[in-house]
Write a protein that holds these residues in place. Structure first.
Motif, PDB file in Angstrom:
ATOM      1  N   ALA A  49       0.977  -1.256  -0.277  1.00  0.00           N
ATOM      2  CA  ALA A  49       0.411  -0.026  -0.025  1.00  0.00           C
ATOM      3  C   ALA A  49       0.637   1.081  -0.092  1.00  0.00           C
ATOM      4  O   ALA A  49       0.435   2.284  -0.767  1.00  0.00           O
ATOM      5  CB  ALA A  49      -0.797  -0.129   1.545  1.00  0.00           C
ATOM      6  N   HIS A  55      -2.863   4.914  -4.700  1.00  0.00           N
ATOM      7  CA  HIS A  55      -3.258   3.764  -4.278  1.00  0.00           C
ATOM      8  C   HIS A  55      -4.881   3.014  -4.692  1.00  0.00           C
ATOM      9  O   HIS A  55      -5.247   3.010  -3.759  1.00  0.00           O
ATOM     10  CB  HIS A  55      -4.725   5.211  -3.846  1.00  0.00           C
ATOM     11  CG  HIS A  55      -4.137   6.192  -3.302  1.00  0.00           C
ATOM     12  ND1 HIS A  55      -2.859   6.491  -1.923  1.00  0.00           N
ATOM     13  CD2 HIS A  55      -4.024   7.162  -3.474  1.00  0.00           C
ATOM     14  CE1 HIS A  55      -2.209   7.566  -1.920  1.00  0.00           C
ATOM     15  NE2 HIS A  55      -1.866   8.419  -2.688  1.00  0.00           N
ATOM     16  N   GLN A  58      -5.199  -0.010  -0.765  1.00  0.00           N
ATOM     17  CA  GLN A  58      -5.150   0.761   0.898  1.00  0.00           C
ATOM     18  C   GLN A  58      -5.470  -0.067   1.874  1.00  0.00           C
ATOM     19  O   GLN A  58      -5.959  -0.972   1.646  1.00  0.00           O
ATOM     20  CB  GLN A  58      -6.717   1.744   0.721  1.00  0.00           C
ATOM     21  CG  GLN A  58      -6.138   2.594  -0.716  1.00  0.00           C
ATOM     22  CD  GLN A  58      -7.010   3.355  -0.569  1.00  0.00           C
ATOM     23  OE1 GLN A  58      -7.618   4.214   0.149  1.00  0.00           O
ATOM     24  NE2 GLN A  58      -7.456   3.799  -1.473  1.00  0.00           N
TER      25      GLN A  58
END
Length: 262
Positions: A49, A55, A58
């Motif tokens: 992550a 992103h 996550q």
């Protein structure tokens, strides 16, 4: 006889029979989306992550949320993962009718085929209007390859048209820059009904690397209704062909719940 004509006759047919079984798709050795193996995750590990530039990975409720609609296939997560929970794969056929199918889920059965408008009249012929809405031209390079002798998209009855007035499908690349917002809407509104939209590349699906900056949005979300999503940076020609055939119900959707079927 011209030398190039003689060369063509002696070389034989260059076009692949793919997607027929056993034929070459031209993607031998090409890496696809990283494959997520949650059972191998180490508790408290955040390495993948931390390095993901978009992103797509996550931390969520003590575990990982993996959104392939945001993945740019950079492989940084596979390099950073110490346990093999994120591993390289050749899973590139990530076309999906439902955006939710691009998000990894433990239960693929909760992701049935999405309801869609009947397209029987278009199964043997489809005309596409392409709009570059701020792409880096990576996706355009792959689109151009569709018309080379190896892929020969025309053999499948699929054609690109210069006018939206003759198009059935609007194919969009790029994160949708502010400058391209109105031209994109104009192209869509000029298309006759029924009309559909395909987001090609992670930028068009979710914004990609530049998504949400001062100059552009986050792809087609909230701009146009999307009927087909194909992430990748860029998706290869075979992935684009497979997604188009899937859209026409001439090939199965292979990804459900973020997982590729065999």
């Amino acid at each position: 006889m011209a030398l190039w004509t003689l060369f063509g006759l002696t070389s034989g047919k260059a076009t692949t029979p793919w997607p027929k079984d056993g034929a070459s798709d031209g993607q031998d050795g090409v890496l696809g989306m990283p494959r997520y193996n949650p059972s191998l995750c180490q508790e408290g590990c955040e390495e993948c992550a931390a390095v993901c530039p978009t992103h797509a990975i996550q931390l969520q409720d003590g575990g990982l949320s993996v959104d392939y609609g945001r993945c740019v296939v950079c492989q940084l997560c596979t390099e950073a993962c110490p346990s093999g929970a994120m591993e390289p794969s050749h899973d590139w056929a990530f076309g999906a009718r439902d955006r939710a199918d691009l998000v990894w889920s433990n239960d693929r059965m909760n992701h049935p085929a999405a309801n869609r408008t009947e397209r029987k009249a278009f199964r043997r012929s489809l005309h596409i209007r392409h709009v570059d809405a701020g792409s880096c031209n990576g996706c355009e390079s792959e689109l151009q390859a569709l018309n080379n002798p190896f892929y020969n998209l025309h053999r499948l009855g699929i054609f690109f048209t210069p006018s939206p007035r003759f198009a059935d499908l609007l194919l969009v690349t790029g994160p949708v820059t502010r400058a391209m917002f109105e031209p994109l809407r104009a192209a869509y509104e000029a298309m006759p009904e029924p009309r559909w939209v395909m987001a090609v590349g992670t930028c068009a699906v979710s914004g990609g690397i530049p998504g949400g900056n001062y100059a552009c949005g986050t792809g087609l979300e909230g701009v146009l209704p999307v009927d087909l999503y194909l992430p990748g940076c860029p998706p290869n020609p075979s992935a684009i062909m497979q997604a188009l055939l899937m859209f026409l119900d001439r090939a199965p959707q292979r990804v459900r719940g973020g997982q590729i079927s065999g």
